[in-house]
Scaffold this motif. Structure first.
Motif, mmCIF file in Angstrom:
data_model
loop_
_atom_site.group_PDB
_atom_site.id
_atom_site.type_symbol
_atom_site.label_atom_id
_atom_site.label_comp_id
_atom_site.label_asym_id
_atom_site.label_seq_id
_atom_site.Cartn_x
_atom_site.Cartn_y
_atom_site.Cartn_z
ATOM 1 N N ILE A 76 0.387 6.114 -2.264
ATOM 2 C CA ILE A 76 -0.604 6.378 -1.271
ATOM 3 C C ILE A 76 -0.521 6.273 0.318
ATOM 4 C CG2 ILE A 76 -3.132 5.670 -0.946
ATOM 5 C CD1 ILE A 76 -2.795 3.321 -2.787
ATOM 6 N N ILE A 84 1.267 -1.129 -0.273
ATOM 7 C CA ILE A 84 -0.148 -0.085 0.380
ATOM 8 C C ILE A 84 1.177 1.664 -0.145
ATOM 9 C CG2 ILE A 84 -1.752 1.220 1.589
ATOM 10 C CD1 ILE A 84 -2.648 -1.488 2.253
ATOM 11 N N ILE A 85 1.904 1.116 1.010
ATOM 12 C CA ILE A 85 2.797 2.117 0.945
ATOM 13 C C ILE A 85 3.940 2.012 -0.335
ATOM 14 C CG2 ILE A 85 4.360 3.305 2.345
ATOM 15 C CD1 ILE A 85 2.124 3.086 4.122
ATOM 16 N N GLY A 86 3.977 1.482 -1.049
ATOM 17 C CA GLY A 86 5.044 1.422 -2.209
ATOM 18 C C GLY A 86 4.090 1.844 -3.302
#
Lengths: 493, 493
Positions: free
Chosen positions: B253, B248-250
């Protein structure tokens, strides 16, 4: 006196020999012609040749240099790219200038944890260039980002156009490696969000070389926004433009950047780079929004509605990246463009609470008339960070002095509305007197105690950033001589 | 010995009289029955009656108390709401406990400049409640936000569910007023983005009452987001859930919050509050996104795609604010829910680089088997801040000790992957030994020098946060006795 001179020469020769036992001979500069390039930083009104320049390229060497200078009681000034605007890297004639120029490698880019580990001499822009391969970038973007180094950015807590949304250098750091005055190596901060113990990371950031020598920097990287667009809004009244700034922020929008230029700045810039700015405007705002396509579209509509309601006479939205770059080209060229209208300019840096923008601008214009020096304003309006550019001619006797006095008054205006004497350029040698006005005795004593906790003998960048008691006494005397506080200017507004 | 006891009683009587000359009699508590409510904070495994409790309600009184205690050489522990989880407000039997409970007024909400000026005893949630009238809120939201006070939040640099996007307390502060150990009043920071001089604002934040007494706090307020929605994603494998966090971070977002709970936590919570969590899951993620309607819709789609690709077995999106509150209700009740599965629990707090999530969780489970103590995990996955809840029964001899030893091993696991021994709860008395592992001698010496710069005689909250040399020697001895570093647990993974 001849004896004393030869003593000094002996002392220097011995120090050169000792330094050459740590570094290759070509990394120890001591002849006047070799020292000249280091005599000033970006605040070139102040110049001083250092006694010796050293150019280490390993942390071990920096530790050995600091051990040597500490033992010998020799002051040390650390220097990055030398682009600073407050004289923070001004050398000392009895001191060693420690250049970090050779620490120019990007050590690691960790895309998973969105961070980059850097040597301090890495150029600001080079970080984003290297991170681009991962869809990431480093947010703080000082005007000098092509040239300035990350170590210097940390020392001065540099900002830039985008710090309204993304913060100053201090908000984009994770970890530092620092060599102390006596040659110890400290790791400060952590790759995690928070570290236990006292927050030395923030303390070191912006400490202007007074607490340690930064030898490694780990910064946060951010995902490059999917989209970014700029709105250019013109106003026929500076005060209205200032109110529009407050209204944009008040509408709950946090633009990526929100810049303002006044009429003199617009006209100088337009003449220089032809960015298409409306030259009849009293002020323009440049408001950049970034994010996803949908988010940007929504914010563009919202900002457009606000500036129209606030009386903008002309509103344009960049249609593509080329036009976005064109809109920014004028802002970015603002400082060099001043050369079109005056032989010299002096860039001030103060910060005020946003809502006092219009009031302080009026004060700056009133002072311009009083001192007889022109002024152009270019600034980070969104965070209240002013950059009045005072125009002068150094060849006219007395103009530099009048310019400095006028600049001092501008800083006092900032203080009177609850602002500060620097936004992002640091105190250095330039504003050390005004530190006496911003802080009381107890607060300055606390600063000196912090300094002593890192550098008990005052060998790291002495004479910068935090004034001594004596200095403040002298400044007070000078100040009373020049005029009394509080200012009549503000009361007239 | 009888003589010594009466000397102590005389010393206390004299101090009570002196304090009563500063404060009304009812604001100086000295009888055992009046002192009892102050004997511990949220880390109730540690208890100690203070000698005297004072309840000032003006800054002048705090200054006078500090002058008196400084002169008399009496140690002082400041206390906010007493909700801290690391024993930072644990009293001293020979000390004064200075409660800031009566400093509970909101002094000013400045909507134009988006900030609020607060007395330190104002409750965290009360800030957002008062700011709501202006469409603003205060972002950091510790679990204890109904009860905890802003002064305590500053002292511990508290976080919360939303600090992934909005930062810790330190990122949301503008200015502090602080009373020094000798009764001076300092103003630290500024309403502007940056202040010159050393960054004492960040230094003071998280300093756990060791450097000064916070008597006023100015915080940043943010515009309340137009919209917020939560995705609940279930996984049949903890490791996969950890990888989904990184993905998700990648994907670029930055969620407003990204929380994870493992199977034991899910089942305890579901039994307690019926949030509708899938009780057969090995882990769930709760991912909140906020912003404009369009931005939220885009991010919900993007996060849904990522978690499905990462193998989520069940994905639900909140349809309205009621369902959003329901999804969060389980997470928010996680700590009290532990009472369903064990008589006592010990909440740990460590932080690791995100990409080591799966590896460290495996280590925590392996240690659980080794120590024979159950564990449930509830944590701020997005910023790698773990909260393992170790389950035990204090009535079983040896279980608390075994729990503490297990907890210590978890902290060491965090350190070994480059993390820290605390994310947001502070060091206090709880983790002071582990500070000896996280920092080397030079780093701890620097901390002591900072402490001495504010408090040369060590009267402010002595014995907390930063261990002495002796303490580390003792900890080292104990540590070698208990087991050797590095851990076999990590090598097996």
């Amino acid at each position: 006196m001849a004896v004393a001179q030869s003593d000094i020469a002996d002392h220097k020769s011995q120090l050169v020999r000792d330094l050459q036992s740590i570094l290759p001979a070509e990394s120890v500069l001591h002849r006047t012609e070799d020292l000249a390039p280091f005599e000033c930083d970006g605040l070139s009104a102040y110049r001083q040749l250092p006694m010796i320049v050293v150019l280490p390229d390993t942390i071990d060497q920096v530790q050995a240099i600091m051990r040597l200078c500490s033992t010998a009681g020799v002051p040390v000034v650390a220097r990055g790219a030398g682009t600073g605007l407050s004289g923070g890297a001004l050398p000392l004639d009895n001191g060693v200038l420690l250049s970090l120029a050779r620490f120019n490698r990007i050590l690691d880019i960790d895309a998973d944890n969105r961070c980059a580990r850097l040597q301090p001499g890495v150029r600001n822009l080079a970080i984003s260039e290297a991170a681009a391969a991962y869809g990431l970038y480093y947010a703080p973007d000082p005007s000098s980002q092509i040239a300035c180094s990350i170590g210097g950015n940390v020392a001065e807590n540099s900002g830039g156009v985008h710090c309204l949304k993304y913060g100053l250098t201090v908000h984009n750091l994770l970890e530092l490696k620092v060599v102390t005055v006596d040659g110890n190596l400290l790791t400060i901060g952590n790759r995690a969000l928070d570290a236990p113990g006292y927050d030395l990371l923030a303390l070191m950031t912006g400490s202007e070389g007074m607490l340690g020598v930064i030898v490694e920097v780990t910064v946060k990287l951010l995902p490059s926004p999917e989209s970014a667009r700029v709105i250019l809004a013109a106003f026929d009244d500076v005060e209205r433009a200032g109110e529009a700034v407050a209204a944009i922020i008040g509408a709950g929008i946090i633009p990526a950047g929100l810049e303002m230029m006044d009429g003199p700045a617009i006209r100088a810039v337009e003449d220089f780079v032809h960015a298409g700015y409306p030259t009849d405007a009293a002020a323009i705002l440049l408001c950049e929004v970034d994010g996803t396509e949908a988010e940007v579209a929504e914010h563009i509509d919202a900002v457009t509605a606000v500036v129209e309601r606030e009386g903008a006479t002309d509103v344009r939205v960049s249609r593509d990246d080329a036009e976005r770059a064109l809109f920014w080209s004028g802002r970015k060229a603002a400082f060099p463009a001043m050369g079109r209208i005056a032989p010299d300019y002096y860039c001030m840096d103060g910060t005020i609470p946003r809502r006092h923008l219009a009031r302080v601008l009026k004060g700056i214009y009133a002072l311009s008339e009083e001192y007889g020096q022109g002024v152009a304003n270019v600034f980070h309006a969104g965070d209240g960070n002013l950059h009045p550019l005072i125009l002068y001619d150094a060849n006219n006797p007395g103009e530099l002095e009048r310019t400095e006095a006028y600049g001092g008054k501008i800083l006092e205006l900032c203080l009177e509305v609850g602002g500060t004497i620097t936004g992002e350029h640091g105190v250095g040698v330039e504003k050390i007197g005004h530190m006496c006005l911003q802080f009381n005795d107890a607060e300055r004593d606390q600063f000196h105690a912090i300094k002593a906790a890192f550098d008990p003998h005052g060998l790291l960048n002495p004479g910068k950033a935090v004034p001594t008691l004596n200095r403040c006494a002298e400044f007070g005397a000078m100040h009373v001589h020049n005029g009394e506080l509080p200012h009549p200017e503000l009361e007239r507004l």
